[in-house]
Design an enzyme around this catalytic site. Structure first.
Site, PDB file in Angstrom:
ATOM      1  N   TYR A   1     -24.574   9.522  -8.707  1.00 45.64           N
ATOM      2  CA  TYR A   1     -24.719   9.823  -7.280  1.00 45.64           C
ATOM      3  C   TYR A   1     -23.978  11.114  -6.933  1.00 45.64           C
ATOM      4  O   TYR A   1     -22.853  11.342  -7.396  1.00 45.64           O
ATOM      5  CB  TYR A   1     -24.134   8.690  -6.434  1.00 45.64           C
ATOM      6  CG  TYR A   1     -24.993   7.451  -6.353  1.00 45.64           C
ATOM      7  CD1 TYR A   1     -26.228   7.475  -5.729  1.00 45.64           C
ATOM      8  CD2 TYR A   1     -24.546   6.238  -6.893  1.00 45.64           C
ATOM      9  CE1 TYR A   1     -27.011   6.332  -5.640  1.00 45.64           C
ATOM     10  CE2 TYR A   1     -25.316   5.094  -6.809  1.00 45.64           C
ATOM     11  CZ  TYR A   1     -26.555   5.146  -6.184  1.00 45.64           C
ATOM     12  OH  TYR A   1     -27.324   4.024  -6.101  1.00 45.64           O
TER      13      TYR A   1
ATOM     14  N   CYS B   1     -20.553   3.340  -9.519  1.00 44.29           N
ATOM     15  CA  CYS B   1     -21.556   2.710  -8.658  1.00 44.29           C
ATOM     16  C   CYS B   1     -21.097   1.306  -8.258  1.00 44.29           C
ATOM     17  O   CYS B   1     -20.083   0.800  -8.737  1.00 44.29           O
ATOM     18  CB  CYS B   1     -22.892   2.628  -9.389  1.00 44.29           C
ATOM     19  SG  CYS B   1     -23.479   4.187 -10.082  1.00 44.29           S
ATOM     20  N   MET B   2     -21.861   0.670  -7.395  1.00 46.70           N
ATOM     21  CA  MET B   2     -21.503  -0.680  -6.963  1.00 46.70           C
ATOM     22  C   MET B   2     -21.440  -1.647  -8.129  1.00 46.70           C
ATOM     23  O   MET B   2     -20.527  -2.482  -8.219  1.00 46.70           O
ATOM     24  CB  MET B   2     -22.506  -1.189  -5.924  1.00 46.70           C
ATOM     25  CG  MET B   2     -22.174  -2.572  -5.389  1.00 46.70           C
ATOM     26  SD  MET B   2     -23.373  -3.183  -4.191  1.00 46.70           S
ATOM     27  CE  MET B   2     -23.032  -2.115  -2.790  1.00 46.70           C
ATOM     28  N   ASP B   3     -22.381  -1.539  -9.072  1.00 44.77           N
ATOM     29  CA  ASP B   3     -22.504  -2.521 -10.144  1.00 44.77           C
ATOM     30  C   ASP B   3     -22.413  -1.915 -11.540  1.00 44.77           C
ATOM     31  O   ASP B   3     -22.462  -2.656 -12.524  1.00 44.77           O
ATOM     32  CB  ASP B   3     -23.850  -3.249 -10.033  1.00 44.77           C
ATOM     33  CG  ASP B   3     -24.131  -3.706  -8.614  1.00 44.77           C
ATOM     34  OD1 ASP B   3     -23.296  -4.435  -8.066  1.00 44.77           O
ATOM     35  OD2 ASP B   3     -25.173  -3.311  -8.065  1.00 44.77           O
TER      36      ASP B   3
ATOM     37  N   LYS C   1      -0.090 -16.761  -4.697  1.00 46.11           N
ATOM     38  CA  LYS C   1      -0.962 -16.328  -3.606  1.00 46.11           C
ATOM     39  C   LYS C   1      -2.032 -15.381  -4.140  1.00 46.11           C
ATOM     40  O   LYS C   1      -1.949 -14.902  -5.270  1.00 46.11           O
ATOM     41  CB  LYS C   1      -0.147 -15.657  -2.502  1.00 46.11           C
ATOM     42  CG  LYS C   1       0.601 -14.407  -2.940  1.00 46.11           C
ATOM     43  CD  LYS C   1       1.438 -13.844  -1.797  1.00 46.11           C
ATOM     44  CE  LYS C   1       2.208 -12.607  -2.253  1.00 46.11           C
ATOM     45  NZ  LYS C   1       2.999 -12.011  -1.148  1.00 46.11           N
TER      46      LYS C   1
ATOM     47  N   ARG D   1       9.597  -7.485   8.938  1.00 44.07           N
ATOM     48  CA  ARG D   1       8.213  -7.944   8.811  1.00 44.07           C
ATOM     49  C   ARG D   1       8.034  -9.274   9.531  1.00 44.07           C
ATOM     50  O   ARG D   1       7.314  -9.362  10.515  1.00 44.07           O
ATOM     51  CB  ARG D   1       7.827  -8.041   7.322  1.00 44.07           C
ATOM     52  CG  ARG D   1       6.379  -8.447   7.103  1.00 44.07           C
ATOM     53  CD  ARG D   1       5.967  -8.342   5.635  1.00 44.07           C
ATOM     54  NE  ARG D   1       6.713  -9.247   4.761  1.00 44.07           N
ATOM     55  CZ  ARG D   1       6.445  -9.402   3.461  1.00 44.07           C
ATOM     56  NH1 ARG D   1       5.466  -8.694   2.896  1.00 44.07           N
ATOM     57  NH2 ARG D   1       7.154 -10.241   2.722  1.00 44.07           N
TER      58      ARG D   1
ATOM     59  N   ARG E   1      11.826 -16.773  -6.503  1.00 49.42           N
ATOM     60  CA  ARG E   1      10.371 -16.700  -6.298  1.00 49.42           C
ATOM     61  C   ARG E   1       9.797 -15.713  -7.322  1.00 49.42           C
ATOM     62  O   ARG E   1       9.958 -14.500  -7.200  1.00 49.42           O
ATOM     63  CB  ARG E   1      10.044 -16.249  -4.876  1.00 49.42           C
ATOM     64  CG  ARG E   1      10.534 -17.221  -3.803  1.00 49.42           C
ATOM     65  CD  ARG E   1      10.002 -16.857  -2.420  1.00 49.42           C
ATOM     66  NE  ARG E   1      10.352 -15.500  -2.038  1.00 49.42           N
ATOM     67  CZ  ARG E   1      11.499 -15.150  -1.444  1.00 49.42           C
ATOM     68  NH1 ARG E   1      12.436 -16.058  -1.206  1.00 49.42           N
ATOM     69  NH2 ARG E   1      11.731 -13.899  -1.117  1.00 49.42           N
TER      70      ARG E   1
ATOM     71  N   HIS F   1      13.375 -11.993   2.179  1.00 51.23           N
ATOM     72  CA  HIS F   1      12.712 -11.212   1.141  1.00 51.23           C
ATOM     73  C   HIS F   1      13.463  -9.908   0.919  1.00 51.23           C
ATOM     74  O   HIS F   1      13.775  -9.187   1.881  1.00 51.23           O
ATOM     75  CB  HIS F   1      11.261 -10.910   1.527  1.00 51.23           C
ATOM     76  CG  HIS F   1      10.443 -10.372   0.391  1.00 51.23           C
ATOM     77  ND1 HIS F   1      10.260 -11.063  -0.778  1.00 51.23           N
ATOM     78  CD2 HIS F   1       9.768  -9.203   0.244  1.00 51.23           C
ATOM     79  CE1 HIS F   1       9.504 -10.358  -1.604  1.00 51.23           C
ATOM     80  NE2 HIS F   1       9.201  -9.215  -1.007  1.00 51.23           N
TER      81      HIS F   1
END
Length: 387
Positions: A274, A321-323, A43, A137, A230, A167
């Site tokens: 920043y 930063c973002m990038d 997953k 759950r 699993r 689980h």
């Protein structure tokens, strides 16, 4: 017109070692205390590793049971040609009943109400009932095995019920309390399995990665609740819990790399990034790394995390930063534009794993891997050669 660059010179990328992934699978299987079939949990895009590629390599290893989170993941695997049993562990709207049927997918039944809703669609969907043995759950109430039996028998005539599962929520923690709780879960599940034994369900399973190593023993209880494990986080070389020991030879299959776009000198009294959160106290050299929080580098590592460069640790300075991210390379010789850096993995004698990063952040390695952005390209290697 949309243009896709063939990124030979990469910005932020992941290398997945399929040979190590295969080794992890084989070592884990050999470490179990009894013969067991593996259901690979792939997953969340195989925990960031790429679900199709992981499913293919595991199929070559003989694995034919897979578990995913949702119907989109399951359909994507089928469309990529993945065969075998694909169990959807989470809820799928009854609206998609025909899709579940047509793609030969197995749906987890999370409640009696949900079973009724799927039955009302009149599609005979393959399904497995989740049994709630204490995690609270999803699942029907494992404290009431007779009621569970009634529900499962009722819908076995309407839906194609081929299994039950639960689980184990603290199987990765080695304390008396957690061991007692886990054995309590196993025994509850055992009672439900006994109550529906006449159905001869082929998929009866309760052990996750940790449970398989700690609890799957020669205990007679497992004779009636199946020997399917699993396999999730350990497949990818990480610890279910930081205190949980892994079998020798299991290691992370993923390396995250980036590049340096600039190295510049900064002077005492200047600030960085920043919010000006880092104040320079000495003559310093600062490298700009072409990875940021949009790539999955947690912003909480600002001014506290580090990056591996030329076998050295380079502290992150200023806000991520973002990038882009800034790192102090003052004490690392010969750092220059274009140099490759390691965000996760090995550089020289140093290793920095998702578990290590998670410890710094007070979270778990799972989250680190699952937060790696789709824009971070995945490349697949085997025996150090690109596939």
């Amino acid at each position: 017109m949309e243009v896709h660059a063939n990124q030979i010179e990469k910005r932020s990328w992941i290398e997945v070692d399929l040979s190590q992934l295969k080794r992890n699978y084989q070592i884990y299987k050999q470490s179990l205390k009894r013969d067991a079939e593996i259901m690979a949990v792939i997953k969340a895009d195989a925990y960031g590793h790429g679900d199709v590629q992981v499913a293919r390599i595991l199929s070559w290893c003989g694995c034919h049971l897979f578990a995913v989170s949702n119907i989109d993941e399951a359909v994507g695997l089928r469309e990529a040609g993945i065969q075998g049993e694909i169990l959807i562990l989470g809820y799928s709207s009854p609206f998609y009943a025909k899709t579940l049927h047509d793609f030969d997918l197995t749906q987890a039944i999370v409640s009696e109400e949900y079973a009724e809703a799927l039955a009302a669609t009149r599609w005979r969907i393959k399904c497995q009932f989740a049994i709630d043995t204490g995690m609270n759950r999803i699942g029907i109430d494992g404290d009431q095995p007779d009621d569970c039996s009634r529900i499962i028998h009722k819908y076995s005539d309407i839906l194609h019920v081929n299994g039950i599962f639960t689980h184990l929520c603290v199987a990765d923690t080695d304390s008396d309390e957690c061991r007692d709780f886990t054995w309590g879960q196993i025994n509850k599940f055992h009672a439900v399995a006994d109550a529906v034994s006449d159905l001869n369900l082929p998929y009866v399973h309760c052990c996750n990665s940790a449970g398989g190593l700690h609890y799957l023993s020669q205990d007679p209880v497992f004779d009636s609740i199946g020997t399917i494990v699993r396999l999730g986080i350990i497949l990818y070389g990480l610890h279910p819990d930081v205190t949980f020991p892994l079998p020798s030879g299991i290691a992370p299959a993923l390396t995250w790399k980036s590049a340096i776009s600039q190295v510049k000198d900064v002077h005492p009294g200047e600030t960085i990034g920043y919010g000006r959160t880092f104040h320079v106290k000495r003559e310093s050299r600062i490298a700009t790394i072409t990875t940021g929080y949009a790539d999955g580098l947690n912003r909480l590592l600002s001014n506290r995390g580090y990056i591996l460069i030329h076998g050295h640790r380079a502290p992150i300075v200023g806000r991520i930063c973002m990038d882009q991210t800034l790192a102090d390379v003052t004490d690392i010789p010969n750092v220059k534009m274009g140099d490759k850096v390691v965000m996760l993995g090995r550089s020289g004698d140093l290793t920095y794993t998702a578990d290590d990063m998670a410890t710094e952040l007070g979270t778990i390695g799972y989250e680190i891997l699952c937060n790696l952005s789709k824009r971070v390209q995945r490349f697949y290697v085997s025996s150090n050669n690109a596939l």
